[in-house]
Write a protein that holds these residues in place. Structure first.
Motif, PDB file in Angstrom:
ATOM      1  N   MET A   1       0.849  -1.206   0.000  1.00  0.00           N
ATOM      2  CA  MET A   1       0.000   0.000   0.000  1.00  0.00           C
ATOM      3  C   MET A   1       0.878   1.247   0.000  1.00  0.00           C
ATOM      4  O   MET A   1       1.857   1.344   0.726  1.00  0.00           O
ATOM      5  N   GLN A   2       0.534   2.208  -0.870  1.00  0.00           N
ATOM      6  CA  GLN A   2       1.328   3.426  -0.961  1.00  0.00           C
ATOM      7  C   GLN A   2       1.121   4.309   0.260  1.00  0.00           C
ATOM      8  O   GLN A   2       0.039   4.349   0.854  1.00  0.00           O
ATOM      9  N   ALA A   3       2.171   5.044   0.635  1.00  0.00           N
ATOM     10  CA  ALA A   3       2.095   5.944   1.779  1.00  0.00           C
ATOM     11  C   ALA A   3       1.177   7.113   1.464  1.00  0.00           C
ATOM     12  O   ALA A   3       1.044   7.541   0.317  1.00  0.00           O
ATOM     13  N   THR A   4       0.552   7.617   2.510  1.00  0.00           N
ATOM     14  CA  THR A   4      -0.299   8.798   2.372  1.00  0.00           C
ATOM     15  C   THR A   4       0.538  10.023   2.041  1.00  0.00           C
ATOM     16  O   THR A   4       1.651  10.192   2.542  1.00  0.00           O
ATOM     17  N   ILE A   5       0.020  10.879   1.182  1.00  0.00           N
ATOM     18  CA  ILE A   5       0.644  12.172   0.904  1.00  0.00           C
ATOM     19  C   ILE A   5      -0.193  13.229   1.613  1.00  0.00           C
ATOM     20  O   ILE A   5      -1.318  13.513   1.200  1.00  0.00           O
ATOM     21  N   PRO A   6       0.310  13.804   2.703  1.00  0.00           N
ATOM     22  CA  PRO A   6      -0.494  14.767   3.456  1.00  0.00           C
ATOM     23  C   PRO A   6      -0.574  16.117   2.752  1.00  0.00           C
ATOM     24  O   PRO A   6       0.245  16.429   1.875  1.00  0.00           O
ATOM     25  N   LEU A   7      -1.546  16.896   3.152  1.00  0.00           N
ATOM     26  CA  LEU A   7      -1.657  18.257   2.626  1.00  0.00           C
ATOM     27  C   LEU A   7      -0.435  19.077   3.016  1.00  0.00           C
ATOM     28  O   LEU A   7       0.116  19.845   2.222  1.00  0.00           O
ATOM     29  N   VAL A   8      -0.010  18.926   4.279  1.00  0.00           N
ATOM     30  CA  VAL A   8       1.183  19.591   4.819  1.00  0.00           C
ATOM     31  C   VAL A   8       1.911  18.561   5.682  1.00  0.00           C
ATOM     32  O   VAL A   8       1.271  17.800   6.406  1.00  0.00           O
ATOM     33  N   SER A 262       6.355  22.823 -10.901  1.00  0.00           N
ATOM     34  CA  SER A 262       6.254  21.409 -11.269  1.00  0.00           C
ATOM     35  C   SER A 262       4.800  20.995 -11.436  1.00  0.00           C
ATOM     36  O   SER A 262       4.436  20.316 -12.408  1.00  0.00           O
ATOM     37  N   TYR A 263       3.944  21.397 -10.486  1.00  0.00           N
ATOM     38  CA  TYR A 263       2.510  21.130 -10.631  1.00  0.00           C
ATOM     39  C   TYR A 263       1.971  21.748 -11.922  1.00  0.00           C
ATOM     40  O   TYR A 263       1.212  21.110 -12.671  1.00  0.00           O
ATOM     41  N   ASP A 264       2.342  22.998 -12.180  1.00  0.00           N
ATOM     42  CA  ASP A 264       1.863  23.679 -13.386  1.00  0.00           C
ATOM     43  C   ASP A 264       2.203  22.868 -14.633  1.00  0.00           C
ATOM     44  O   ASP A 264       1.363  22.678 -15.522  1.00  0.00           O
ATOM     45  N   GLU A 265       3.440  22.381 -14.687  1.00  0.00           N
ATOM     46  CA  GLU A 265       3.886  21.613 -15.852  1.00  0.00           C
ATOM     47  C   GLU A 265       3.140  20.283 -15.956  1.00  0.00           C
ATOM     48  O   GLU A 265       2.713  19.878 -17.037  1.00  0.00           O
ATOM     49  N   LEU A 266       2.973  19.610 -14.824  1.00  0.00           N
ATOM     50  CA  LEU A 266       2.271  18.326 -14.825  1.00  0.00           C
ATOM     51  C   LEU A 266       0.819  18.492 -15.267  1.00  0.00           C
ATOM     52  O   LEU A 266       0.301  17.679 -16.052  1.00  0.00           O
ATOM     53  N   ASN A 359       8.128  12.719  -7.162  1.00  0.00           N
ATOM     54  CA  ASN A 359       7.333  11.502  -7.271  1.00  0.00           C
ATOM     55  C   ASN A 359       5.966  11.674  -6.617  1.00  0.00           C
ATOM     56  O   ASN A 359       4.949  11.188  -7.130  1.00  0.00           O
ATOM     57  N   GLN A 360       5.939  12.345  -5.467  1.00  0.00           N
ATOM     58  CA  GLN A 360       4.658  12.595  -4.804  1.00  0.00           C
ATOM     59  C   GLN A 360       3.762  13.479  -5.660  1.00  0.00           C
ATOM     60  O   GLN A 360       2.554  13.231  -5.784  1.00  0.00           O
ATOM     61  N   ARG A 363       2.309  11.541  -8.475  1.00  0.00           N
ATOM     62  CA  ARG A 363       1.231  10.665  -8.009  1.00  0.00           C
ATOM     63  C   ARG A 363      -0.056  11.451  -7.780  1.00  0.00           C
ATOM     64  O   ARG A 363      -1.150  10.987  -8.138  1.00  0.00           O
ATOM     65  N   VAL A 364       0.053  12.654  -7.203  1.00  0.00           N
ATOM     66  CA  VAL A 364      -1.133  13.490  -6.991  1.00  0.00           C
ATOM     67  C   VAL A 364      -1.817  13.791  -8.319  1.00  0.00           C
ATOM     68  O   VAL A 364      -3.038  13.592  -8.480  1.00  0.00           O
ATOM     69  N   VAL A 365      -1.049  14.258  -9.293  1.00  0.00           N
ATOM     70  CA  VAL A 365      -1.644  14.636 -10.580  1.00  0.00           C
ATOM     71  C   VAL A 365      -2.153  13.401 -11.314  1.00  0.00           C
ATOM     72  O   VAL A 365      -3.210  13.443 -11.965  1.00  0.00           O
TER      73      VAL A 365
END
Length: 374
Positions: A1-8, A262-266, A359-360, A363-365
């Motif tokens: 199971m993948q680890a949680t990515i928290p908001l902060v 990075s988010y913008d590009e993804l 990588n996180q 995964r979000v995008v």
């Protein structure tokens, strides 16, 4: 199971500076001076220099920074204060707490900050201040706001709780442009205490002295009170911890901007933006990305999908201030501020902190793409 990515992720932030934070706490423990004192004075001087103002006054929270400033400006019953309907509750709450009336003004569709084009129509002879909010780390359009305020002879108090480190095209830092500015050091902020803390910024010596009195029950010396104030003092421990973190702030801001790019590009590569399914935040040089907030008409469904896949999100803010039950008597209704209301329906903050990995982010995008592509 993948680890949680928290908001902060504060653990990631504190790990590299843990020893310095412990040392700062130990110094306070050894000195036995826990309220105001040299740690607070040193941190105030450092913040004043960083933000480019003459005076910085440490207080107990960002809310109390707004409250002490409003009290110092003499805002009281019968007065009106114009502000945004799309902000954290404290922005309007402190106005009402003093018996004044919060008067809301529509926000800009791109930034969700106060729209200067709609501002002047909200002013009256009862208006005693304007409080623009630098939402999510993006500066409000201050020049036209200041021009309007100057014509009317009204002070401007910048709610810069989410925007420390942001600067305009003249190099002026958030909180340094208006009559006063207020900062919050709540634990999730870009510069974060290990508890509540705040700051008032100003270039006005008289206002500075008034805030200093008001934060200590309205007195300049113990047990003698010139006016009625409050207990809005900054703890020495928080000041000492914040001074450690201030050394890291510029680097953390650089990292936040990198993550945002990075988010913008993804998102651009995903095709979701061109298809109108997701709208990323407006990318500008002054943005410090306290939050990376996207917009989508399927916000609630997307939030549920991300949660089920271990990705933290939050809605800022689900109900605009003019529709809050406590302000019902002001007479606003759904449709009063359609831009703010659309923001409340469509905005979603996704993970954003300096230590977020590529990588996180991918995964979000990827999960957002999966949601829209099915």
């Amino acid at each position: 199971m993948q680890a949680t990515i928290p908001l902060v992720d504060l653990a990631e932030q504190h790990g590299p500076i843990r020893a310095k934070l412990i040392a700062a706490f130990t110094r306070c423990l050894d000195r036995n001076r826990f309220i105001l004192g040299p740690e607070v004075e040193r941190f105030e001087a450092a913040i004043a220099e960083y933000c480019g103002v003459r005076f910085a006054i440490g207080v107990s929270s960002g809310t109390d920074a707004l409250l002490a400033t409003a009290m110092s400006l003499g805002i009281a019953g019968g007065d009106e204060v114009v502000t945004s309907p799309y902000s954290f509750f404290a922005t309007a709450g402190v106005i009402a707490r003093l018996g004044a009336t919060p008067v809301f003004s529509e926000v800009n569709a791109s930034t969700l900050n106060l729209d200067p084009m709609r501002l002047e129509e909200r002013l009256t002879e009862k208006t005693k201040a304007i409080i623009p909010v630098h939402l999510f780390g993006k500066l409000a359009d201050m020049e036209p706001i200041l021009e309007i305020a100057e014509r009317w002879g009204i002070p401007v108090v910048e709610d810069a709780a989410q925007a420390i480190g942001a600067s305009d095209d003249k190099g002026r830092m958030a909180g340094s442009v208006g009559t006063a500015g207020t900062l919050s050091f709540y634990p999730s902020k870009n510069l974060a205490a290990l508890g509540d803390a705040g700051m008032v910024l100003t270039n006005d010596a008289g206002l500075s002295e008034s805030v200093r009195r008001i934060r200590t029950h309205g007195g300049t010396e113990e047990y003698f009170h010139d006016t009625v104030g409050g207990n809005f003092r900054l703890d020495a421990v928080q000041a000492a911890l914040l001074e450690v973190k201030l050394e890291c702030l510029d680097e953390w801001t650089r990292m936040r901007r990198e993550r945002a790019a990075s988010y913008d590009e993804l998102f651009d590569r995903s095709g979701l933006v061109s298809e109108g399914k997701v709208q990323p935040p407006q990318a500008t040089a002054d943005h410090v990305y306290h939050k990376y907030v996207i917009r989508t008409r399927r916000r609630d469904e997307l939030k549920e999908h991300l949660a089920s896949n271990g990705i933290g999100t939050a809605v800022y803010y689900p109900l605009p201030l003019h529709l809050q039950p406590c302000f019902r008597a002001l007479g606003y209704r759904e449709g009063s501020f359609p831009v703010a209301e659309a923001g409340a329906r469509e905005t979603l903050a996704i993970p954003m902190y300096p230590e977020l990995t590529q990588n996180q982010q991918e995964r979000v995008v990827a999960q957002i793409v999966e949601f829209f592509r099915g």
